[in-house]
Scaffold this motif. Structure first.
Motif, PDB file in Angstrom:
ATOM      1  N   UNK A   1       0.927  -1.459   0.088  1.00  0.00           N
ATOM      2  CA  UNK A   1       0.443   0.624   0.135  1.00  0.00           C
ATOM      3  C   UNK A   1       1.097   1.482  -0.101  1.00  0.00           C
ATOM      4  N   UNK A   2       2.188   1.154   0.776  1.00  0.00           N
ATOM      5  CA  UNK A   2       2.838   2.599   0.467  1.00  0.00           C
ATOM      6  C   UNK A   2       3.567   2.755  -0.735  1.00  0.00           C
ATOM      7  N   UNK A   3       3.779   1.644  -0.958  1.00  0.00           N
ATOM      8  CA  UNK A   3       4.722   1.837  -2.746  1.00  0.00           C
ATOM      9  C   UNK A   3       4.321   1.030  -3.944  1.00  0.00           C
TER      10      UNK A   3
ATOM     11  N   UNK B   1       8.466  -5.840  -6.003  1.00  0.00           N
ATOM     12  CA  UNK B   1      10.374  -6.424  -5.637  1.00  0.00           C
ATOM     13  C   UNK B   1       9.865  -7.785  -4.330  1.00  0.00           C
ATOM     14  N   UNK B   2       9.109  -7.261  -4.340  1.00  0.00           N
ATOM     15  CA  UNK B   2       8.569  -8.266  -2.788  1.00  0.00           C
ATOM     16  C   UNK B   2       9.576  -8.442  -1.190  1.00  0.00           C
ATOM     17  N   UNK B   3      10.234  -8.858  -1.112  1.00  0.00           N
ATOM     18  CA  UNK B   3      11.096  -9.019   0.323  1.00  0.00           C
ATOM     19  C   UNK B   3      12.438  -8.346  -0.339  1.00  0.00           C
ATOM     20  N   UNK B   4      12.626  -8.715  -1.412  1.00  0.00           N
ATOM     21  CA  UNK B   4      13.616  -7.458  -1.816  1.00  0.00           C
ATOM     22  C   UNK B   4      13.743  -5.716  -1.398  1.00  0.00           C
ATOM     23  N   UNK B   5      12.157  -5.378  -1.993  1.00  0.00           N
ATOM     24  CA  UNK B   5      12.051  -3.602  -1.862  1.00  0.00           C
ATOM     25  C   UNK B   5      11.860  -3.574  -0.141  1.00  0.00           C
ATOM     26  N   UNK B   6      10.832  -4.256   0.094  1.00  0.00           N
ATOM     27  CA  UNK B   6      10.808  -4.057   1.349  1.00  0.00           C
ATOM     28  C   UNK B   6      11.524  -4.148   2.152  1.00  0.00           C
ATOM     29  N   UNK B   7      12.829  -4.808   2.405  1.00  0.00           N
ATOM     30  CA  UNK B   7      13.508  -5.052   3.363  1.00  0.00           C
ATOM     31  C   UNK B   7      14.217  -4.079   2.703  1.00  0.00           C
ATOM     32  N   UNK B   8      14.966  -3.712   1.555  1.00  0.00           N
ATOM     33  CA  UNK B   8      15.886  -2.237   1.301  1.00  0.00           C
ATOM     34  C   UNK B   8      15.538  -1.280   1.772  1.00  0.00           C
ATOM     35  N   UNK B   9      13.815  -0.841   1.367  1.00  0.00           N
ATOM     36  CA  UNK B   9      13.570   1.047   1.789  1.00  0.00           C
ATOM     37  C   UNK B   9      13.673   0.865   3.058  1.00  0.00           C
ATOM     38  N   UNK B  10      12.953  -0.312   3.720  1.00  0.00           N
ATOM     39  CA  UNK B  10      13.035   0.221   5.824  1.00  0.00           C
ATOM     40  C   UNK B  10      14.288  -0.355   5.938  1.00  0.00           C
ATOM     41  N   UNK B  11      15.095  -1.400   5.758  1.00  0.00           N
ATOM     42  CA  UNK B  11      16.202  -1.637   6.509  1.00  0.00           C
ATOM     43  C   UNK B  11      17.532  -1.313   5.545  1.00  0.00           C
ATOM     44  N   UNK B  12      17.459  -0.585   4.264  1.00  0.00           N
ATOM     45  CA  UNK B  12      18.768  -0.253   4.217  1.00  0.00           C
ATOM     46  C   UNK B  12      19.540  -0.913   2.587  1.00  0.00           C
ATOM     47  N   UNK B  13      19.825  -0.961   1.640  1.00  0.00           N
ATOM     48  CA  UNK B  13      20.151  -1.659   0.929  1.00  0.00           C
ATOM     49  C   UNK B  13      20.681  -2.748   0.975  1.00  0.00           C
ATOM     50  N   UNK B  14      22.357  -2.591   1.638  1.00  0.00           N
ATOM     51  CA  UNK B  14      22.436  -3.978   2.255  1.00  0.00           C
ATOM     52  C   UNK B  14      22.068  -5.132   2.301  1.00  0.00           C
TER      53      UNK B  14
ATOM     54  N   UNK C   1      10.305  -9.439   5.586  1.00  0.00           N
ATOM     55  CA  UNK C   1       9.503  -8.265   5.472  1.00  0.00           C
ATOM     56  C   UNK C   1       8.481  -8.071   7.199  1.00  0.00           C
ATOM     57  N   UNK C   2       8.622  -9.105   7.680  1.00  0.00           N
ATOM     58  CA  UNK C   2       7.808  -8.947   9.238  1.00  0.00           C
ATOM     59  C   UNK C   2       8.208  -8.530   9.458  1.00  0.00           C
ATOM     60  N   UNK C   3       9.880  -8.476  10.413  1.00  0.00           N
ATOM     61  CA  UNK C   3      10.014  -7.681  10.980  1.00  0.00           C
ATOM     62  C   UNK C   3      11.337  -6.481  10.412  1.00  0.00           C
ATOM     63  N   UNK C   4      10.294  -5.551   9.100  1.00  0.00           N
ATOM     64  CA  UNK C   4      10.522  -4.623   8.301  1.00  0.00           C
ATOM     65  C   UNK C   4       9.195  -3.776   8.633  1.00  0.00           C
ATOM     66  N   UNK C   5       8.360  -4.551   9.179  1.00  0.00           N
ATOM     67  CA  UNK C   5       6.796  -3.624   9.063  1.00  0.00           C
ATOM     68  C   UNK C   5       7.700  -3.165  10.563  1.00  0.00           C
ATOM     69  N   UNK C   6       8.858  -3.327  11.389  1.00  0.00           N
ATOM     70  CA  UNK C   6       8.232  -3.152  13.087  1.00  0.00           C
ATOM     71  C   UNK C   6       9.498  -2.063  12.398  1.00  0.00           C
ATOM     72  N   UNK C   7      10.319  -2.030  11.654  1.00  0.00           N
ATOM     73  CA  UNK C   7      11.268  -1.034  11.667  1.00  0.00           C
ATOM     74  C   UNK C   7      10.427  -0.016  10.719  1.00  0.00           C
TER      75      UNK C   7
END
Length: 443
Positions: free
Chosen positions: A67-69, A73-86, A366-372
């Motif tokens: 809903x935000x973007x 990219x699925x988990x790849x995109x969601x994690x990168x946007x929340x926790x950084x590119x690495x 993805x679940x952890x990235x929701x928190x971040x």
């Protein structure tokens, strides 16, 4: 290939859901029934309920991000946007494992089924033909793929309805439980929980379709509205199909003692229920189902490679571009087709054991990235609703997935760690190359 995106007709909600359901391969419930029935002591439907709850929690996390973007990219995109590119790179790399192996699994299964139907044609030829046809269709626009998948999903589901009818006729006439209206498939006197969790850990990977639909945002109408709904609908649709089918199979087979080979129980299940002719027809439907799954998994894998190519993880000029006339990431599609051909030299048990590692990495991330993202970065932490949605629920979801981690096979864990090691080498190489370019420019 051109660097510019070309405007094409995009998919509707139902087309995305159909691709997600096709990705799941609904009739896989027949393939895994014998294994899970033995693990759970005849409580496969209850294990599916456990798996569905776990997957709905994770699907909700995917839906919130989508809903935000509009970026796929699925988990790849969601994690990168929340926790950084690495972090995004490593999650994407691990997710890529199950994405590229699932088309290979379908090619392998198709080879097995088709060789059983027409043994005069060698296995390697069936694999080559299947992989080539799936690759060719994926070269065309996604709408064509979605509409074709509909045909190959509906036909097996109709046959599943016939199977349920035959089960209802057989139950109470010396087959299975005495009555259709019974809760015995859920509660048969065994109250142990750990076998159910072990069974759910196997069944969860039947639900990967909800993850796959998030890779198709750029090819979907109104993605911020359509993709979240498609994620939840795909998960629910898959859960209903799996639960219904397993319920009636369990009614007819209270345990797996009647199977000569519980690991490959499908032929025996349909033979006992409907006879030899029904078995042949059902096997043809299974081939159709495998073809539908092959189309969908191939599409998702090529989209993820394309997305990572656009971000420079893979060669941007090759994999990061969309073909100007076909409207598809052509080179990514062809690469997945080549990988699928390796099914000629691999066996099913080896490949399946590799898939679970990447899926669990993606779900946990993805679940952890929701928190971040929502609790830490966006500071949505005021009020009980925000605390529950952004703190409590993500960690409940992570905890549920961690239960599945404990049931991961050792071979899958070892292979996954090896795959991750390759990713680390690639990451360090690209980082070193970038530093050398910066130093060279400085001089």
């Amino acid at each position: 290939m051109e660097k510019t995106q070309v405007s094409f007709k995009k998919m509707s909600l139902w087309q995305v859901v159909i691709l997600g359901v096709a990705y799941m391969t609904p009739m896989v419930v027949f393939d895994t029934f014998g294994i899970v029935s033995g693990i759970t002591d005849g409580r496969v439907p209850l294990a599916y309920i456990f798996a569905l709850v776990a997957m709905l929690l994770t699907a909700f996390s995917y839906a919130r991000f989508s809903r935000q973007t509009e970026k796929p990219g699925s988990a790849y995109t969601y994690t990168a946007e929340s926790c950084g590119a690495k972090a995004g790179f490593f999650v994407g790399w691990c997710s890529l494992l199950d994405y590229i192996l699932l088309p290979l699994v379908n090619a392998l299964l198709a080879g097995i089924y088709l060789e059983a139907v027409i043994p005069s044609v060698p296995y390697w030829m069936w694999v080559t033909l299947f992989a080539g046809l799936v690759t060719l269709i994926n070269c065309f626009r996604i709408n064509f793929l979605a509409n074709l998948s509909l045909v190959f999903v509906i036909a097996p589901l109709l046959l599943m309805v016939l199977f349920i009818y035959l089960v209802i006729r057989g139950v109470g006439e010396g087959q299975g439980y005495e009555h259709v209206l019974t809760l015995a498939p859920l509660f048969n006197g065994d109250s142990s929980i750990l076998p159910l969790i072990a069974g759910a850990s196997i069944l969860c990977f039947s639900f990967l379709g909800f993850d796959a639909v998030t890779t198709m945002s750029h090819e979907t109408q109104d993605p911020k509205r359509t993709i979240p709904r498609a994620v939840m609908l795909t998960t629910l649709a898959g859960g209903i199909i799996f639960l219904t089918a397993s319920w009636f199979i369990q009614l007819y087979f209270p345990s797996n003692v009647r199977f000569n080979n519980p690991d490959e129980a499908l032929p025996e299940i349909v033979l006992y229920v409907g006879g030899a002719l029904f078995q042949s027809v059902f096997l043809c439907a299974q081939i159709m189902n495998t073809f539908a799954s092959g189309l969908a998994t191939h599409a998702s894998a090529s989209r993820l490679i394309h997305i990572m190519g656009k971000d420079g993880i893979f060669h941007r000029e090759t994999f990061g571009q969309v073909h100007s006339k076909l409207g598809t990431p052509l080179y990514a599609v062809l690469l997945v087709g080549l990988i699928s051909l390796t099914a000629i030299a691999l066996d099913l048990a080896t490949v399946v054991s590799m898939i679970s590692f990447g899926a669990l990495i993606a779900f946990t991330a993805v679940n952890f990235s929701v928190f971040v993202k929502f609790y830490v970065r966006d500071q949505q932490r005021h009020g009980m609703k925000n605390i529950f949605l952004n703190l409590i629920l993500p960690f409940i979801s992570v905890g549920v997935i961690m239960c599945l981690w404990f049931n991961l096979e050792r071979s899958a864990l070892l292979f996954g760690c090896g795959w991750l090691s390759v990713g680390i080498v690639i990451f360090l190489y690209k980082k070193l190359k970038k530093q050398n370019i910066v130093i060279g420019n400085a001089y």
